[in-house]
Motif scaffolding. Structure first.
Motif, PDB file in Angstrom:
ATOM      1  N   SER A 449       0.829  -1.211   0.000  1.00 53.38           N
ATOM      2  CA  SER A 449       0.000   0.000   0.000  1.00 53.38           C
ATOM      3  C   SER A 449       0.861   1.257   0.000  1.00 53.38           C
ATOM      4  O   SER A 449       0.472   2.293  -0.552  1.00 53.38           O
ATOM      5  N   SER A 452       2.858   1.631  -3.579  1.00 56.42           N
ATOM      6  CA  SER A 452       2.042   2.086  -4.708  1.00 56.42           C
ATOM      7  C   SER A 452       1.907   3.600  -4.775  1.00 56.42           C
ATOM      8  O   SER A 452       1.468   4.144  -5.783  1.00 56.42           O
ATOM      9  N   ARG A 453       2.279   4.297  -3.709  1.00 54.86           N
ATOM     10  CA  ARG A 453       2.125   5.753  -3.687  1.00 54.86           C
ATOM     11  C   ARG A 453       3.341   6.491  -4.244  1.00 54.86           C
ATOM     12  O   ARG A 453       3.316   7.715  -4.367  1.00 54.86           O
ATOM     13  N   THR A 538      -3.250   2.011 -13.238  1.00 54.20           N
ATOM     14  CA  THR A 538      -4.448   2.602 -12.618  1.00 54.20           C
ATOM     15  C   THR A 538      -4.476   4.110 -12.860  1.00 54.20           C
ATOM     16  O   THR A 538      -3.488   4.686 -13.340  1.00 54.20           O
ATOM     17  N   ARG A 540      -4.018   6.293 -10.798  1.00 51.39           N
ATOM     18  CA  ARG A 540      -2.910   6.889 -10.044  1.00 51.39           C
ATOM     19  C   ARG A 540      -1.667   7.051 -10.918  1.00 51.39           C
ATOM     20  O   ARG A 540      -0.938   8.026 -10.802  1.00 51.39           O
ATOM     21  N   ASP A 541      -1.427   6.065 -11.812  1.00 47.58           N
ATOM     22  CA  ASP A 541      -0.286   6.163 -12.731  1.00 47.58           C
ATOM     23  C   ASP A 541      -0.490   7.301 -13.731  1.00 47.58           C
ATOM     24  O   ASP A 541       0.462   8.012 -14.074  1.00 47.58           O
ATOM     25  N   HIS A 591       0.354  -1.607  -7.600  1.00 53.10           N
ATOM     26  CA  HIS A 591      -0.853  -1.190  -6.886  1.00 53.10           C
ATOM     27  C   HIS A 591      -1.646  -2.384  -6.351  1.00 53.10           C
ATOM     28  O   HIS A 591      -2.795  -2.236  -5.965  1.00 53.10           O
TER      29      HIS A 591
END
Length: 658
Positions: A449, A452-453, A538, A540-541, A591
């Motif tokens: 978690s 992934s950030r 995702t 986020r990417d 992710h």
């Protein structure tokens, strides 16, 4: 020639008297801001002497009495900074100061007497006593002010309802990060009163502020007893500023030089060449780090509480074998980031990263103190030995990395602090050396978690290459070989370039850049879904690519991010993936996205577990669990996928469904 007091009175009467009367009618605490520049110009025109020669600050309290302002405070604003916090000592006693500071700690709003009301029991006369100092003990009048009355202090009755009270807050101030010499700092106690201490005046831990007021030496009291003396700043006005966007060290000449630099065709190359020039190679990594310094577009009306705010900070993780330059890259970023904090994961706790709750020795109450992510707000937090942080400490960064804030509820205190901080982390592989032929997850002690950030994750490997090794040896043994001053940017100018661009350049994506990023996102996800082992990227990417594209345009002071910027951002993103052994089709692994093969195995295992439970009941025996895990391993081997965590997911899903 008119005195300073008379001139100040005339200026306020001519420019602010109507505003004072209007605010007084609202019957609530507020302030009238008196602009320093405008007032100073008036003083020079009228008397030939400026604000400081007239010592205008000595008369401001008298003006509140003259104009009977009541709850309306008169405050000077935009007063130039003339003092450094670390230079203040005993010789500065009773001196008016104007400085910049960072709030390390702040108490909740308290209440103190401003004017005590005593009623004489003998004659009923009201005796008012002004309390100028919050630490001053209540002063009971010795005699009734009614000359015809023989009442003394013993006949005085304190009327709490008729007395006037004021807000009061204590602060701890220290030097902002960018002004600290050698990393050391000093703390000073400060006090704010009335409107400045009211709930309407928003002050947060970690804020960088302009402070004006009187520097005093006063008796220190510990548990009600005198214990020497201490420094305390009685604050006249305190105004939050954004030190990243307002850097007084940037002169007009600097701005001209910055704009001229931005017009150079090779400015981006010059910037990344200037980053850790003693570390040979790693060109793509240095480019990614430069983009991290420029960040994406910060909203002009930025507020960390805004529900519409989109993250603009860029987070980068460097994974590398020991001794190949990872820490040098981090140190070089530390030297060039306009605002930064550098910590080591080996001796940093979760509270040190986010927020800690301490019992303030000054007030005896529980207060919150900002951790590294809050103190580095609007700057860069460099964390070496990131893998040595505890899993809970790493997970505590999830909120600031995505939401740009730190929330805490401890000791009855609930607070949300701003943490608009870019994080640069360096980590060693679990077994010291990174193996490109093994899954990256097996080699990192970082929760998925949290991993992934990160917008970019780069792997630095120690590959044997004769030509590269020869050049590296020359660079280490003879720095002149690589440190050619004509090829790198001066560190101070580098900082100013970053600072000014972040404050003045807000590129927007061109139509072509938007189309390219959209097509890249759609096609990459489509390709991933067409293969059984694909793991699609995702949203986020996509947002990470947008930030990188905008940052690339900022490097050259362009108001539009072009398709060329988007292409370079994608290339840097691809380079980061390849180091982890990932492709665009499997990038979603970062992710926690599962491939179709993994989902099929999980589904099969769920059916097997349910069948065993139907026969044995719950809980399953240890022997049954071992057998099921072996079955899971065989299925994963047949599909050619990693078995780690697959059985646990299936077993957890079944338990939840029961």
């Amino acid at each position: 020639m008119a005195s300073g007091k008379a001139l100040l009175k005339k200026y306020i009467k001519d420019n602010h008297s109507k505003e004072i009367e209007k605010l007084k009618s609202q019957n609530k605490q507020c302030k009238v801001s008196i602009d320093y520049e405008s007032l100073n110009q008036f003083l020079i025109e009228q008397s030939g002497k400026d604000f400081w020669k007239h010592q205008i600050y000595e008369f401001i309290d008298q003006m509140e009495e003259i104009f009977n302002t009541g709850n309306v405070a008169l405050k000077f604003m935009n007063v130039p900074e003339r003092d450094n916090l670390h230079d203040l000592d005993a010789t500065s006693n009773n001196k008016w100061i104007s400085t910049r500071a960072m709030i390390k700690n702040i108490t909740d709003v308290r209440v103190d007497l401003k004017q005590a009301c005593y009623i004489c029991r003998e004659c009923g006369t009201i005796n008012l006593v002004n309390i100028n100092d919050p630490n001053q003990a209540e002063v009971i009048p010795k005699f009734c002010k009614n000359n015809q009355c023989a009442g003394t202090s013993k006949s005085m009755f304190f009327d709490k309802d008729s007395s006037i009270y004021r807000n009061d807050r204590l602060l701890k101030l220290e030097e902002p990060l960018e002004l600290r010499g050698g990393g050391s700092t000093r703390e000073f106690k400060a006090i704010v009163l009335d409107y400045l201490a009211s709930p309407f005046h928003n002050l947060k831990v970690g804020d960088v502020v302009n402070v004006t007021g009187i520097f005093k030496i006063e008796p220190r009291k510990v548990k009600g007893r005198s214990d020497g003396h201490e420094f305390i700043i009685h604050i006249h006005n305190i105004t939050p500023v954004d030190d990243v966007f307002e850097d007084s060290r940037i002169s007009e000449e600097d701005v001209k030089e910055i704009i001229n630099l931005s017009k150079q065709d090779d400015i981006f190359e010059l910037l990344w060449h200037s980053l850790a020039p003693e570390v040979y190679g790693y060109d793509m990594i240095k480019k990614g780090l430069i983009l991290q310094l420029f960040e994406g577009n910060r909203p002009l009306n930025d507020s960390f509480k805004s529900s519409m705010m989109d993250r603009w900070t860029i987070h980068v993780l460097l994974i590398g074998d020991p001794g190949i330059g990872k820490s040098q890259l981090i140190q070089s970023m530390k030297q060039r980031a306009p605002k930064n904090i550098t910590i080591s994961g080996t001796n940093t706790s979760q509270a040190g990263l986010t927020v800690s709750t301490v019992k303030d020795e000054l007030t005896g109450t529980w207060t919150m103190e900002a951790g590294a992510t809050v103190l580095a707000d609007t700057g860069v937090l460099c964390i070496d030995e990131y893998d040595k942080l505890s899993p809970s400490a790493q997970k505590s960064l999830n909120e600031p990395m995505e939401q740009s804030s730190v929330s805490s509820a401890k000791a009855g205190l609930v607070q949300v602090m701003s943490a608009r901080t870019s994080i640069l982390a360096g980590a060693n592989p679990k077994y010291s050396k990174f193996d490109p032929y093994k899954l990256y997850r097996d080699q990192l002690d970082i929760p998925e978690s949290n991993l992934s950030r990160f917008d970019l994750i780069f792997v630095l490997t120690d590959e044997v290459d004769k030509e590269k090794d020869s050049k590296l040896a020359d660079a280490l043994l003879n720095k002149d070989f690589i440190l050619d001053e004509s090829e790198i940017l001066d560190t101070d100018l580098f900082k100013k370039y970053i600072t000014w661009m972040k404050a003045n350049c807000f590129p927007v994506l061109s139509k072509d850049a938007k189309i390219l990023l959209r097509e890249f996102y759609v096609n990459t996800r489509k390709t991933a879904l067409e293969t059984s082992d694909g793991k699609p990227i995702t949203p986020r990417d996509l947002k990470a690519l947008e930030r990188l594209t905008i940052a690339r345009a900022k490097c050259e002071y362009r108001q539009e991010a072009t398709i060329t910027d988007a292409i370079e951002a994608i290339d840097i993103y691809k380079e980061a993936l390849s180091g982890l052994g990932l492709t665009l089709a499997t990038a979603g692994a970062l992710h926690g996205i599962h491939s179709q093969d993994e989902l099929n195995v999980i589904s099969d295992m769920e059916n097997m577990i349910k069948s065993n439970i139907a026969i044995e009941g719950t809980p399953l025996s240890a022997e049954s669990l071992r057998h099921l895990e072996m079955e899971c391993g065989m299925l994963c081997h047949e599909k050619g996928i990693n078995r780690e965590g697959i059985f646990d997911i299936a077993y957890s899903n079944v338990k939840k469904s029961l």
